[in-house]
Design an enzyme around this catalytic site. Structure first.
Site, PDB file in Angstrom:
ATOM      1  NE  ARG A  49      38.568  32.245   9.309  1.00 23.68           N
ATOM      2  CZ  ARG A  49      39.656  31.974   8.683  1.00 23.68           C
ATOM      3  NH1 ARG A  49      40.829  31.853   8.921  1.00 23.68           N
ATOM      4  NH2 ARG A  49      39.060  31.320   7.646  1.00 23.68           N
ATOM      5  CE  LYS A  73      36.384  29.485   9.830  1.00 25.30           C
ATOM      6  NZ  LYS A  73      35.139  29.519   9.022  1.00 25.30           N
ATOM      7  CG  HIS A 144      33.907  37.796   9.617  1.00 25.77           C
ATOM      8  ND1 HIS A 144      34.857  37.198  10.240  1.00 25.77           N
ATOM      9  CD2 HIS A 144      33.620  37.339   8.401  1.00 25.77           C
ATOM     10  CE1 HIS A 144      35.071  36.234   9.326  1.00 25.77           C
ATOM     11  NE2 HIS A 144      34.283  36.127   8.153  1.00 25.77           N
ATOM     12  NE  ARG A 147      38.223  36.055   7.327  1.00 25.21           N
ATOM     13  CZ  ARG A 147      39.404  35.531   7.150  1.00 25.21           C
ATOM     14  NH1 ARG A 147      40.444  36.219   7.458  1.00 25.21           N
ATOM     15  NH2 ARG A 147      39.173  34.251   6.555  1.00 25.21           N
ATOM     16  CG  HIS A 170      38.955  32.263   2.263  1.00 25.98           C
ATOM     17  ND1 HIS A 170      38.783  33.249   1.391  1.00 25.98           N
ATOM     18  CD2 HIS A 170      38.318  32.311   3.230  1.00 25.98           C
ATOM     19  CE1 HIS A 170      37.728  34.321   2.183  1.00 25.98           C
ATOM     20  NE2 HIS A 170      37.738  33.701   3.411  1.00 25.98           N
ATOM     21  CE1 TYR A 179      35.049  39.662   1.471  1.00 25.42           C
ATOM     22  CE2 TYR A 179      36.182  37.509   1.169  1.00 25.42           C
ATOM     23  CZ  TYR A 179      35.376  38.233   2.005  1.00 25.42           C
ATOM     24  OH  TYR A 179      35.430  37.795   3.235  1.00 25.42           O
TER      25      TYR A 179
END
Length: 204
Positions: A49, A73, A144, A147, A170, A179
């Protein structure tokens, strides 16, 4: 009555050729050009990110082991492998680029022209400029997107879903599964373009 489920939009990606063109657009030897090359290689080569890339500190890089340790995150840390191209780009930047930008003894890897930490908006501007040099649509290219491209190209190359999930950081596998729909769509498009019996024929 149950409400219809909102369909999630498929992530847009660069093709492998477009990603290469974008990286090759940062081909100078000035401190900022070396920084830009290292940044793009890292965003595409590790799927970071933009906040993870701009927040990356020097102690988080292990060029011998070819890994970077990033804080994602929820302040969760993860170790992500990086490829040979990214390692070389980082090595050149850290030895021949960053020392000329550093003025304030910052811990961050990526510095701006004034010696401060590179910001998110600074990273966006770098990618937009490189997109223009590469002949890509400038408004389409952002961190992004790299990414998304990283994840899609890994899956297209045969990587397993769980490994990609861990590399992306994730929490939920369903986020990564999105994806697979992109790779399925690409596979179908390739089939219909390439296979002689799949091509449409006009009826006599």
């Amino acid at each position: 009555m149950a409400l219809p489920r909102r369909t999630r939009k498929l992530p847009k990606t660069l093709s492998p050729g477009e990603a290469t063109r974008l990286i090759d657009a940062a081909n100078g030897t000035t401190p900022r050009a070396l920084r830009d090359r290292a940044l793009v290689e890292l965003l595409y080569g590790a799927g970071l990110r933009v906040s993870e890339a701009t927040g990356l500190v020097r102690t988080g890089i292990d060029l011998d082991e070819r890994t970077v340790r990033v804080t994602g995150k929820g302040d969760k840390q993860r170790v992500v492998p990086i490829g040979r191209e990214a390692v070389e780009a980082l090595r050149r930047y850290l030895s021949r680029g960053r020392p000329y930008l550093e003025r304030r003894h910052r811990p961050e890897v990526f510095l701006n022209a004034k010696g401060g930490a590179l910001t998110r908006s600074g990273a966006f501007l770098i990618l937009r400029r490189l997109a223009g040099v590469a002949g890509l649509e400038e408004g389409r290219v952002h961190p992004h997107l790299l990414r998304h491209s990283f994840a899609t190209h890994l899956l297209e190359g045969g990587a397993d879903l769980r490994s990609v999930q861990e590399m992306l950081g994730h929490a939920d596998l369903s986020t990564t599964e999105l994806y697979t729909h992109v790779t399925d769509r690409r596979r179908r498009e390739t089939y219909f373009k390439a296979h002689p019996h799949a091509k449409r024929r006009d009826r006599a």
